[in-house]
Design a protein around this motif. Sequence first.
Motif, PDB file in Angstrom:
ATOM      1  N   ILE A  37       0.837  -1.302  -0.104  1.00  0.00           N
ATOM      2  CA  ILE A  37       0.400   0.333   0.144  1.00  0.00           C
ATOM      3  C   ILE A  37       0.678   1.254  -0.010  1.00  0.00           C
ATOM      4  CG2 ILE A  37      -2.059   0.861   1.159  1.00  0.00           C
ATOM      5  CD1 ILE A  37      -2.600  -0.976   2.282  1.00  0.00           C
ATOM      6  N   ILE A  38       2.139   1.074   0.986  1.00  0.00           N
ATOM      7  CA  ILE A  38       2.850   2.206   0.935  1.00  0.00           C
ATOM      8  C   ILE A  38       4.051   1.737  -0.108  1.00  0.00           C
ATOM      9  CG2 ILE A  38       5.051   3.660   2.275  1.00  0.00           C
ATOM     10  CD1 ILE A  38       1.986   4.603   3.456  1.00  0.00           C
ATOM     11  N   ILE A  90      -1.019  10.048   4.507  1.00  0.00           N
ATOM     12  CA  ILE A  90      -0.659   9.204   3.757  1.00  0.00           C
ATOM     13  C   ILE A  90      -1.828   8.123   3.214  1.00  0.00           C
ATOM     14  CG2 ILE A  90       0.844   7.519   2.693  1.00  0.00           C
ATOM     15  CD1 ILE A  90       3.119   8.679   4.282  1.00  0.00           C
ATOM     16  N   ILE A  91      -2.439   7.157   4.291  1.00  0.00           N
ATOM     17  CA  ILE A  91      -3.703   6.556   3.847  1.00  0.00           C
ATOM     18  C   ILE A  91      -4.539   7.445   3.059  1.00  0.00           C
ATOM     19  CG2 ILE A  91      -4.425   4.954   5.064  1.00  0.00           C
ATOM     20  CD1 ILE A  91      -3.035   4.313   6.680  1.00  0.00           C
ATOM     21  N   HIS A  92      -5.232   8.554   4.272  1.00  0.00           N
ATOM     22  CA  HIS A  92      -5.949   8.645   3.018  1.00  0.00           C
ATOM     23  C   HIS A  92      -5.876   9.333   1.806  1.00  0.00           C
ATOM     24  CE1 HIS A  92      -8.888  12.184   3.389  1.00  0.00           C
ATOM     25  NE2 HIS A  92      -8.456  12.565   2.508  1.00  0.00           N
ATOM     26  N   VAL A  93      -5.287   9.786   1.205  1.00  0.00           N
ATOM     27  CA  VAL A  93      -4.874  10.571   0.097  1.00  0.00           C
ATOM     28  C   VAL A  93      -4.321   9.266  -0.854  1.00  0.00           C
ATOM     29  CG1 VAL A  93      -4.053  12.611   0.717  1.00  0.00           C
ATOM     30  CG2 VAL A  93      -2.473  11.134   0.181  1.00  0.00           C
ATOM     31  N   HIS A  94      -3.740   7.836  -0.386  1.00  0.00           N
ATOM     32  CA  HIS A  94      -3.505   6.826  -0.946  1.00  0.00           C
ATOM     33  C   HIS A  94      -5.090   6.484  -1.724  1.00  0.00           C
ATOM     34  CE1 HIS A  94      -3.336   2.438  -2.218  1.00  0.00           C
ATOM     35  NE2 HIS A  94      -1.632   2.994  -2.250  1.00  0.00           N
ATOM     36  N   LYS A  95      -4.700   5.973  -3.343  1.00  0.00           N
ATOM     37  CA  LYS A  95      -6.410   5.660  -4.083  1.00  0.00           C
ATOM     38  C   LYS A  95      -6.802   4.548  -3.789  1.00  0.00           C
ATOM     39  CE  LYS A  95      -2.889   2.582  -6.360  1.00  0.00           C
ATOM     40  NZ  LYS A  95      -2.349   1.460  -7.029  1.00  0.00           N
TER      41      LYS A  95
END
Length: 132
Positions: free
Chosen positions: A18-19, A127-132
């Motif tokens: 995910i990252i 970062i998680i929030h803006v991840h696709k």
Amino acid sequence: MECGVRAALLTHLSEQNIITPEQHGFLSRRSTVTNLLECSSDWNIAIDAGCGVDIIYLDYAKAFDSVVHSKLIAKLELYGTHPIMLHWINSFLSDRSHKVRVGSSLSDVPVISGVPQGSVLGPVLFIIHVHK
């Protein structure tokens, strides 16, 4: 506690791909500088090969304030985050309120969005929030 949660969460998200290596902001030994160096190299290769290069920069206004807690928790759950960690993160985010005193009146409004700025965990949650 935040440092331990951050480390465990980053490990889990990296193991789940995910990252990705393309993520530069808010990670150890990765920054806007390393991102720019990698991009410059890619742009130079493309230009040397005769290809056109278009570059678009984005800046999120009040970015950390835009994270909706319920959506973030749902994403973390979707990514397989352990239920105990989900509960801890939910408590970390939701046990906050804005208080304003005007004269003898005091308002107390729960905070339903945003990650704490200046916290250890806030940038990773963003970062998680803006991840696709």
